[in-house]
Design an enzyme around this catalytic site. Sequence first.
Site: not given
Length: 286
Positions: A41, A99, A143, A168
């Site tokens: 994600h 991230s 995802g 996430d």
Amino acid sequence: MNYRHAFHAGNHADVLKHITVLALCDALVAKPAPVFALDTHGGRGLYALDSNSAQRTGEAEGGIGRLIAEAPKHPAIARYLAAVRACRHDHGSAAYPGSPWLLAHALREQDRIAACELQPEEAGQLRAVFERDPRVAVHTRDGYAAMKALLPPRIGETRYNRGLVLIDPPYEAQLEEFDTALGALRDALGRWPQGTYALWYPIKLRRSLQPFYRRAAALPAKSSLVVELQVRPDDSPLRMNGSGLLVLNPPWQLDQTLAGVVPLLAKVLGEEAGAAGRVEWLVRAA
């Protein structure tokens, strides 16, 4: 989905998550074999903390803003703050790395990254961030579906025996998201049992997480670690009082590294009495 991470970038949850992600990456690259990372994600990968979205909530001020001001002494915190400075050197003084950016920053030329984002607009932004980085493949897709499609990882003639899967999700489905995430983890461990997996989750009412902890401990991983930070008492279902990561097959000494970090974060980022953190094993390898 209605969730947009731009409203929350750089908050206390991002601080915990991103310190952990960098610690995981540094442990993985300590060995010469190539690494594969999957971010399920990914969001847009890069955020502007002076944007209207970020300014509307002001959450970054209680997260990365406060941590920069206090800068408690710990190598893992210094590592994270150095990554944020590197991001701002490249993208401006208000930039904050998501991230996927941190994965690309921490991993090496021989490593490969797949970043997924389901929302087309966010995926377009994510693709633009990495348009000149051949290590990163951006997928406009779900995802969880990507975990089935991309694990075990193989790109060309290279099979990746080591790596990280970061999950996430936005938790728009609230507690039902745990069912989806734990099912995906169980399936992924069957496909790629040696991988390291990190699932981020929000903490509102802690007692509501007890079924999650029990089911997480039953996953077929060699070891399972929880890393949590609360900035308020966990007694309200209406706000995120903290967050955590379930780390499956964590690298050696990750628990010791983060055990020194979490109390410092609780002290600096805590907003009320009751701020706390923990690093505890659900399952510890023999």
